[in-house]
Design a protein around this motif. Structure first.
Motif, PDB file in Angstrom:
ATOM      1  N   GLY A 154       0.846  -1.193   0.000  1.00 18.47           N
ATOM      2  CA  GLY A 154       0.000   0.000   0.000  1.00 18.47           C
ATOM      3  C   GLY A 154       0.874   1.232   0.000  1.00 18.47           C
ATOM      4  O   GLY A 154       1.591   1.489   0.953  1.00 18.47           O
ATOM      5  N   GLU A 186      -2.054  -5.030   2.080  1.00 18.19           N
ATOM      6  CA  GLU A 186      -3.126  -4.038   1.920  1.00 18.19           C
ATOM      7  C   GLU A 186      -3.661  -3.969   0.499  1.00 18.19           C
ATOM      8  O   GLU A 186      -3.928  -2.889  -0.023  1.00 18.19           O
ATOM      9  N   LYS A 220      -7.184  -1.833  -0.861  1.00 20.28           N
ATOM     10  CA  LYS A 220      -7.531  -0.745   0.063  1.00 20.28           C
ATOM     11  C   LYS A 220      -8.065   0.428  -0.766  1.00 20.28           C
ATOM     12  O   LYS A 220      -7.506   0.803  -1.767  1.00 20.28           O
TER      13      LYS A 220
END
Length: 83
Positions: free
Chosen positions: A24, A60, A63
């Motif tokens: 991320g 992640e 996201k």
């Protein structure tokens, strides 16, 4: 290997030809892509470059999008990697 800490007494890790990472990243206005589009671009690159000896780290993923969309894409990617 890169000398990463493993929280265990012992581990058997085979040799890897490359480490590919999807992480991320920070959001920025200078890149005209959504967070999800950047995730898709990173994942596509990983799928193109990976071999059966690659270590792939995903963090992640999805996201910033609807959970169902993130789950659908990561499921497809994992199925492709498992082949």
């Amino acid at each position: 290997h890169v000398g990463s800490f493993l929280p265990c007494d012992c581990a058997r890790i085979s040799f890897r030809d490359q480490i590919l990472v999807n992480f991320g990243d920070i959001e920025t206005c200078s890149v005209p892509q959504s967070t999800f589009q950047r995730d898709l671009t990173q994942m596509a690159s990983i799928l193109r470059k990976s071999t059966e000896h690659s270590l792939i780290l995903i963090d992640e993923f999805g996201k910033g999008t609807a959970p169902a969309s993130g789950i659908a894409v990561i499921t497809s990617a994992l199925q492709r990697l498992a082949e």
